[in-house]
Design a protein around this motif. Structure first.
Motif, PDB file in Angstrom:
ATOM      1  N   ASP A   1      59.876   5.611  29.771  1.00 37.14           N
ATOM      2  CA  ASP A   1      60.524   6.814  29.231  1.00 37.14           C
ATOM      3  C   ASP A   1      59.811   8.119  29.594  1.00 37.14           C
ATOM      4  O   ASP A   1      59.805   9.065  28.806  1.00 37.14           O
ATOM      5  CB  ASP A   1      60.663   6.691  27.707  1.00 37.14           C
ATOM      6  N   THR A   2      59.253   8.173  30.780  1.00 39.79           N
ATOM      7  CA  THR A   2      58.582   9.391  31.224  1.00 39.79           C
ATOM      8  C   THR A   2      59.546  10.405  31.842  1.00 39.79           C
ATOM      9  O   THR A   2      59.211  11.583  31.968  1.00 39.79           O
ATOM     10  CB  THR A   2      57.483   9.065  32.236  1.00 39.79           C
ATOM     11  N   VAL A   3      60.736   9.944  32.240  1.00 36.04           N
ATOM     12  CA  VAL A   3      61.735  10.839  32.843  1.00 36.04           C
ATOM     13  C   VAL A   3      63.055  10.609  32.106  1.00 36.04           C
ATOM     14  O   VAL A   3      63.890   9.804  32.533  1.00 36.04           O
ATOM     15  CB  VAL A   3      61.904  10.580  34.350  1.00 36.04           C
ATOM     16  N   PRO A   4      63.277  11.297  30.985  1.00 38.57           N
ATOM     17  CA  PRO A   4      64.443  11.022  30.141  1.00 38.57           C
ATOM     18  C   PRO A   4      65.730  11.621  30.707  1.00 38.57           C
ATOM     19  O   PRO A   4      66.402  12.450  30.070  1.00 38.57           O
ATOM     20  CB  PRO A   4      64.057  11.663  28.810  1.00 38.57           C
ATOM     21  N   ALA A   5      66.081  11.192  31.901  1.00 39.43           N
ATOM     22  CA  ALA A   5      67.279  11.681  32.578  1.00 39.43           C
ATOM     23  C   ALA A   5      68.333  10.577  32.590  1.00 39.43           C
ATOM     24  O   ALA A   5      68.000   9.387  32.547  1.00 39.43           O
ATOM     25  CB  ALA A   5      66.935  12.103  34.006  1.00 39.43           C
ATOM     26  N   LEU A   6      69.597  10.970  32.666  1.00 44.11           N
ATOM     27  CA  LEU A   6      70.699  10.012  32.632  1.00 44.11           C
ATOM     28  C   LEU A   6      71.584  10.185  33.868  1.00 44.11           C
ATOM     29  O   LEU A   6      72.526  10.972  33.860  1.00 44.11           O
ATOM     30  CB  LEU A   6      71.519  10.202  31.354  1.00 44.11           C
ATOM     31  N   PRO A   7      71.303   9.459  34.944  1.00 43.13           N
ATOM     32  CA  PRO A   7      72.150   9.543  36.137  1.00 43.13           C
ATOM     33  C   PRO A   7      73.389   8.646  35.999  1.00 43.13           C
ATOM     34  O   PRO A   7      73.314   7.502  35.548  1.00 43.13           O
ATOM     35  CB  PRO A   7      71.245   9.029  37.263  1.00 43.13           C
ATOM     36  N   LEU A   8      74.516   9.192  36.427  1.00 42.90           N
ATOM     37  CA  LEU A   8      75.804   8.506  36.362  1.00 42.90           C
ATOM     38  C   LEU A   8      76.434   8.495  37.755  1.00 42.90           C
ATOM     39  O   LEU A   8      76.417   9.516  38.462  1.00 42.90           O
ATOM     40  CB  LEU A   8      76.729   9.235  35.391  1.00 42.90           C
ATOM     41  N   VAL A   9      76.989   7.350  38.141  1.00 46.36           N
ATOM     42  CA  VAL A   9      77.712   7.261  39.410  1.00 46.36           C
ATOM     43  C   VAL A   9      79.121   7.793  39.192  1.00 46.36           C
ATOM     44  O   VAL A   9      79.833   7.347  38.285  1.00 46.36           O
ATOM     45  CB  VAL A   9      77.763   5.818  39.928  1.00 46.36           C
ATOM     46  N   GLN A  10      79.510   8.727  40.040  1.00 48.23           N
ATOM     47  CA  GLN A  10      80.823   9.355  39.900  1.00 48.23           C
ATOM     48  C   GLN A  10      81.366   9.677  41.292  1.00 48.23           C
ATOM     49  O   GLN A  10      80.755  10.455  42.036  1.00 48.23           O
ATOM     50  CB  GLN A  10      80.690  10.634  39.069  1.00 48.23           C
ATOM     51  N   ASP A  11      82.487   9.045  41.654  1.00 49.22           N
ATOM     52  CA  ASP A  11      83.099   9.281  42.961  1.00 49.22           C
ATOM     53  C   ASP A  11      82.102   9.044  44.101  1.00 49.22           C
ATOM     54  O   ASP A  11      81.952   9.880  45.007  1.00 49.22           O
ATOM     55  CB  ASP A  11      83.670  10.700  43.048  1.00 49.22           C
ATOM     56  N   ASN A  12      81.429   7.914  44.041  1.00 47.92           N
ATOM     57  CA  ASN A  12      80.491   7.491  45.098  1.00 47.92           C
ATOM     58  C   ASN A  12      79.284   8.409  45.261  1.00 47.92           C
ATOM     59  O   ASN A  12      78.637   8.411  46.315  1.00 47.92           O
ATOM     60  CB  ASN A  12      81.225   7.355  46.444  1.00 47.92           C
TER      61      ASN A  12
ATOM     62  N   THR B   1      78.945   3.623  35.453  1.00 48.71           N
ATOM     63  CA  THR B   1      77.750   3.023  36.045  1.00 48.71           C
ATOM     64  C   THR B   1      76.593   3.996  35.917  1.00 48.71           C
ATOM     65  O   THR B   1      76.646   5.111  36.435  1.00 48.71           O
ATOM     66  CB  THR B   1      77.962   2.673  37.530  1.00 48.71           C
ATOM     67  N   TYR B   2      75.554   3.554  35.205  1.00 50.75           N
ATOM     68  CA  TYR B   2      74.347   4.345  35.033  1.00 50.75           C
ATOM     69  C   TYR B   2      73.238   3.799  35.921  1.00 50.75           C
ATOM     70  O   TYR B   2      73.220   2.616  36.268  1.00 50.75           O
ATOM     71  CB  TYR B   2      73.880   4.291  33.575  1.00 50.75           C
TER      72      TYR B   2
END
Length: 244
Positions: free
Chosen positions: A226-237, A120-121
């Motif tokens: 695309d001003t904040v080229p970050a990739l957040p991932l949901v991991q263990d809540n 989940t991104y």
């Protein structure tokens, strides 16, 4: 690659998401805020559904010195919380090295609905190309889950979903991209609105709420591409940044 877009978290089931990559979108403003906080050095974001959960959880992750309470109800900062749900509040001076415990009206509920996804991104306009590139690495079927507004369609989320699909096609001319009906509509909406996204959102309820609260700057920030080229991932809540 097959892509299915859901207009709000009330329309999706565990079966719809299970085993697929999921992108949760709440453009105005929860996912834009999460992306910004992490890009500015936040250690992790813990999304919760209820205000009471947030206040109880702070003690277990280091209290006031290590954890920040953020969130909104009705678009406004929750009484007693450190920060609201404006991405403009989440500069390094407030969030660097800390855990953000976040609860919002729509976005954190949608994140909770994605538990059965393979990955989940957290997506928004401000990181859409980064999301597209991550999805293309696995070529797994994708669910784009729009948080919507109080269980209903939100135009800003549809525009973001359309832009992500647009980015997928641009970045992968050799990979067939199939969308359902709503995905097709979102893509067309984006492509016909891309020259003036701010005007496109101004008839939506999300904009109207923020306009009434004097938060037009938030809208302008969140509708940038695309001003904040970050990739957040949901991991263990919890939500963390991952390398691309």
């Amino acid at each position: 690659m097959k892509i299915e877009v859901f207009a709000s978290q009330t329309h999706v089931t565990e079966k719809d998401i299970r085993g697929k990559d999921c992108v949760v979108i709440d453009t105005l403003r929860a996912t834009s805020t999460i992306i910004t906080a992490l890009a500015n050095g936040c250690a992790q974001v813990i999304p919760v559904e209820e205000v009471g959960q947030a206040t109880r959880l702070r003690a277990s992750v280091g209290g006031d010195t290590m954890a920040v309470l953020g969130g909104e109800r009705g678009g406004q900062k929750i009484p007693g919380f450190d920060l609201g749900n404006s991405p403009l509040e989440y500069g390094p001076e407030h969030i660097y090295g800390k855990t953000l415990i976040l609860t919002t009206t729509n976005g954190t509920l949608a994140i909770g609905k994605a538990e059965t996804a393979s990955r989940t991104y957290i997506g928004a306009m401000i990181n859409a190309t980064s999301i597209a590139l991550a999805l293309l690495k696995t070529e797994t079927d994708v669910v784009i889950l729009c948080a919507g507004m109080e269980g209903k369609f939100a135009v800003e989320d549809a525009l973001t979903a359309g832009y992500i699909i647009h980015c997928l096609r641009e970045q992968s001319p050799g990979i067939p991209i199939e969308t359902g009906d709503l995905g097709y509509v979102c893509e067309v909406l984006y492509e016909t609105s891309q020259d003036d996204l701010l005007t496109a959102v101004q008839n939506g309820r999300g904009f109207e709420q923020l306009h009434a609260l004097g938060m037009e700057q938030d809208v302008a920030y969140c509708m940038q591409r695309d001003t904040v080229p970050a990739l957040p991932l949901v991991q263990d809540n919890r939500i963390i940044l991952v390398r691309q």
